[in-house]
Design an enzyme around this catalytic site. Structure first.
Site, mmCIF file in Angstrom:
data_model
loop_
_atom_site.group_PDB
_atom_site.id
_atom_site.type_symbol
_atom_site.label_atom_id
_atom_site.label_comp_id
_atom_site.label_asym_id
_atom_site.label_seq_id
_atom_site.Cartn_x
_atom_site.Cartn_y
_atom_site.Cartn_z
ATOM 1 N N ASP A 179 0.802 -1.353 0.015
ATOM 2 C CA ASP A 179 0.101 -0.078 -0.065
ATOM 3 C C ASP A 179 0.882 1.355 -0.012
ATOM 4 O O ASP A 179 2.130 1.082 0.213
ATOM 5 C CB ASP A 179 -0.814 0.046 1.120
ATOM 6 C CG ASP A 179 -2.242 0.530 0.980
ATOM 7 O OD1 ASP A 179 -2.122 1.784 -0.064
ATOM 8 O OD2 ASP A 179 -3.181 0.409 1.711
ATOM 9 N N TRP A 180 0.410 2.407 -0.148
ATOM 10 C CA TRP A 180 1.150 3.635 -0.579
ATOM 11 C C TRP A 180 1.816 3.978 0.657
ATOM 12 O O TRP A 180 0.932 4.398 1.717
ATOM 13 C CB TRP A 180 0.393 4.766 -1.049
ATOM 14 C CG TRP A 180 0.245 4.783 -2.578
ATOM 15 C CD1 TRP A 180 0.627 5.779 -3.532
ATOM 16 C CD2 TRP A 180 0.162 3.639 -3.584
ATOM 17 N NE1 TRP A 180 0.558 5.402 -4.725
ATOM 18 C CE2 TRP A 180 0.410 3.961 -4.806
ATOM 19 C CE3 TRP A 180 0.146 2.181 -3.302
ATOM 20 C CZ2 TRP A 180 0.311 3.341 -5.980
ATOM 21 C CZ3 TRP A 180 -0.125 1.486 -4.593
ATOM 22 C CH2 TRP A 180 0.225 1.980 -5.501
#
EC number: 3.2.1.21
Length: 765
Positions: free
Chosen positions: A286-287
């Site tokens: 995920d970012w």
């Protein structure tokens, strides 16, 4: 929400030097070993359908320099509007990879549709529709040159009732979620676009999802502490279905799992995903979810987004000094390139991110992602996620009323919509407008939005009738000749924050104010998650209630089709609605930092597998509306239950077999077939979701293990059939590390919902 003030108070009492474990813990060394270490990271084998892709990928990677291999493993900035981008390798005709949100339509660009959200698909209980929606949505991503769709969501699974991202997932049940994610993966990837099923694993709250610095003190991400049995029977279950379907990527999440960060947790990545489930694709963060360098690579992470300072040349340095094997880097690159070949993206794929500038307001090429042939599916997917939960005296469908009055902020569309504004914190956008999608990276960019008021006015135009409206007042005037009063409210949720409550006083007061003046008050709730209704559900003038969830851009058209009877509601609840918030017990709110774990917040999944309806059944709590509940304009009768064992020599554990995508293939051996007859006993054509629940010895009272949605003309009867495979009937044996069939009597239930089950039977193993 993050309780920063409470956390500051808590941290005020924390010693920042070494402390005894029974007091305030100040070092994560205290938690070492709580998540078992599993090394080395397994190399992709190219099993099954991946054989050709792996052969090509290995040949491709053999031509790369070490720097080129490294560049495949982390995102770089680009001039596109892609959420993330992997750089091209021109000399080998590799044009790079565009990865973009979201699970309900391409975000941050134009000429695309805003599809129904995950919770809406879950409420449809329709496998075929889930696949068709995914196929057409994937085609839009393909036309825009998106290689990887950042979704679908199967974590969170809805453990926490106030979870801010529950609406992005399909349901609070692993079986229903698994069935729908399987169809979604297959549908999207049939278009030549990959999916990254997320958020792996145990990502059940937004509160403390990321590390924070509070008053100069570092606070780690929350740790989801899950035992092995629970992780297999609940949270891993839908990911297993996604891998079985061929998901080319899995996105690891922000939180810690048993006190090891999800994107460097060797047990969940190397052990569960790549070994037990035989996952052949790549793991993407995920970012901003990478918290370790070489440790994360060795633990099974393959790609970092949106960029990294922890890898790069550090990977080749680690290989040189022996802290990482060269084969690990080769495997990372091979897994990534294999997906490119697996999806045939090496042939006639659009330029990555074409027609998607970094700013939608800048000059750019027009690339139309939409297509005429998807319109019927777009509308049907919006219709089928509506759930009718109350309909007194057949208040619905409306019979061409001469005057309808419309109230409530949720009836009208927003004054404007900024494609670039839908990342975090979009709640002001929907506080006074109709809710077609939740907030955060899971929001979408609709081609248009038909609000309920507009659609109702159009219906009045076609019928030659009248509409009055006041969508701003909390206590509006009501024309006493109104034949129906429609009240529109919503319940917003967004990434980044958990919900503060499952009701709100303003909306509830609006409903009761209108109901006090109108004896045919119909309430429509666009809800991004569970919405409690106890303040007005039993009001004598509230005659009908529709939980409209998040239908996407066709929200108004879909609702009017239901209100006026052109469509018969067929949705069922994919979660449990309690009579009061306290009925959810410890699973109402997200976990908050507490001494001695103030610096390392802990969320103990001590309830095990007992979430949602399983918990209500276990504790004998009567819900307001149970899991699987939903009304229709017709009625359905059940009869003719039959149970047939298809394998009389069933072993306790599955026979040994080479691991394939999804794990041991013998888990999918069918053992029992259950059939029943469903009759449309009413006078209106309609669709019914027949549901099968099984009571496994020494387990929950009942667990969903089958469903079949059948469309029946008035008076028509059809047979529904459910095949129960080995995994469906097994429980996870922690000591044996295998799925185990329990000896004893299995209870079988078939019916309309988890608590309306007219057919019962049993079989023994």
């Amino acid at each position: 929400m993050h309780s920063i003030s409470a956390l500051l108070s808590l941290l005020g009492g924390l010693a920042l030097s070494s402390a005894a474990p029974t007091q305030n813990i100040t070092s994560d060394a205290y938690f070492y070993g709580q998540s078992p270490a599993v090394y080395p990271s397994p190399e992709g084998t190219g099993t099954g359908s991946w054989a050709s892709a792996y052969e090509k990928a290995k040949a491709f990677v053999a031509q790369l320099t070490d720097d080129e291999k490294v560049n495949l493993t982390a995102g770089v900035s680009s001039k596109t509007g892609c959420s993330g981008f992997i750089a091209e390798i021109p000399r080998l005709n590799f044009t790079g990879l565009c990865v973009s949100d979201a699970s309900n339509g391409l975000r941050g660009t134009d000429y695309v549709n805003g599809w129904s959200s995950g919770i809406h698909v879950g409420a449809s209980w329709n496998r075929t529709l889930a696949r068709d929606r995914a196929k057409y949505m994937g085609q839009e991503f393909h036309r825009k040159g998106v290689n990887l769709l950042l979704g679908p969501v199967v974590g969170p699974l809805g453990r926490v009732a106030e979870g801010g991202r529950n609406w992005e997932g399909f349901s609070n049940d692993p079986y229903l979620t698994g069935a729908l994610v399987y169809e979604t993966v297959q549908g999207v990837q049939s278009s030549g676009v990959g999916v990254s099923t997320k958020h792996y694993i145990g990502n059940e709250q937004e509160t403390n999802r990321n590390p924070e610095t509070v008053n100069g003190v570092d606070v780690a991400s929350v740790s989801s502490n899950i035992d092995d049995k629970t992780i297999h029977e609940l949270y891993l279950w839908p990911f297993q279905d996604a891998v079985l379907a061929g998901s080319v990527a899995i996105m690891c999440s922000y939180e810690r799992i048993n006190n090891s960060y999800a994107c460097q947790n060797s047990k969940t990545l190397n052990g569960l995903l790549k070994t037990e489930l035989g996952f052949q694709g790549y793991v993407i963060t995920d970012w901003g979810a990478q918290h370790g360098g070489i440790a994360s690579a060795n633990a099974g992470l393959d790609m970092v987004m949106p960029e990294t300072t922890l890898w790069g040349s550090n990977l080749t340095t680690a290989i040189a000094n022996g802290t990482m094997e060269a084969s690990r880097l080769d495997d990372m690159a091979t897994r990534i390139i294999a997906t490119w070949y697996q999806l045939n993206q090496d042939t006639d794929f659009p330029t990555p991110g074409v027609g998607m500038p970094a700013s939608a307001q800048s000059e750019h090429q027009v690339v139309v992602g939409t297509a005429p042939d998807e319109k019927s599916t777009l509308l049907e997917s919006a219709i089928e996620g509506h759930v009718l939960v109350k309909n007194t005296n057949n208040a619905l469908p409306l019979q061409t009323p001469q005057l309808v009055s419309v109230f409530g902020y949720d009836a009208k569309v927003t004054d404007s919509f900024d494609l670039a504004s839908t990342v975090l914190g979009t709640s002001p956008l929907f506080q006074n407008y109709t809710l077609w999608v939740g907030g955060g990276s899971g929001s979408n960019s609709p081609a248009y939005v038909i609000a309920p008021l507009n659609a109702i006015q159009q219906q009045a135009y076609e019928d030659g009738t009248s509409v009055l409206w006041d969508v701003s007042a909390q206590d509006p005037e009501v024309d006493p000749t109104s034949e129906a009063c429609l009240v529109f409210i919503n319940s917003f949720a967004t990434e980044g924050y958990d919900r503060s409550a499952l009701t709100d006083d303003y909306s509830d007061t609006l409903v009761t104010n209108v109901a006090s003046k109108c004896n045919n008050t119909i309430v429509v709730v666009h809800n991004a998650g569970i919405r409690l209704v106890y303040n007005w559900i039993d009001h004598e003038n509230v005659t009908a209630v529709v939980l409209a969830h998040l239908p996407g851009q066709d929200t108004g058209h879909a609702l009017v089709d239901i209100l006026y009877g052109r469509a018969n509601p067929s949705g069922k609840l994919p979660y449990t609605i309690a009579k009061q918030a306290s009925d959810y017990g410890s699973l109402l709110h997200p976990s908050e930092p507490q001494t001695p774990y103030g610096l390392f917040p802990q969320s103990d999944f001590s309830e095990g597998v007992y979430i949602d309806y399983r918990a209500f059944d276990k504790d004998n709590i009567t819900p307001q509306f149970e899991f699987g509940f939903g009304l229709s304009y017709t009625t359905f009768a059940y009869s003719g239950l039959s149970i047939e064992k298809t394998n009389e020599t069933t072993s306790e554990y599955p026979p040994s077999a080479a691991i394939q995508e999804g794990g041991n293939p013998r888990l999918w051996d069918d053992l029992v077939t259950v059939t029943a007859e469903v009759q449309n006993s009413g006078s209106v054509d309609g669709a019914e979701v027949a549901q099968l629940y099984v009571g496994i010895p020494n387990g929950p009272v009942r667990q969903l293990r089958g469903f079949d949605k059948v469309l029946l003309s008035a008076g028509e009867t059809a047979q529904v059939s459910f095949s129960l495979n080995r995994r469906d009937l097994s429980t996870w044996n922690v000591e044996a590390q295998q799925w185990q069939l329990q000896s004893g009597t299995y209870q079988v239930y078939v019916g309309r919902s988890s608590r309306d089950l007219p057919l019962t039977g049993e079989f023994s193993i």
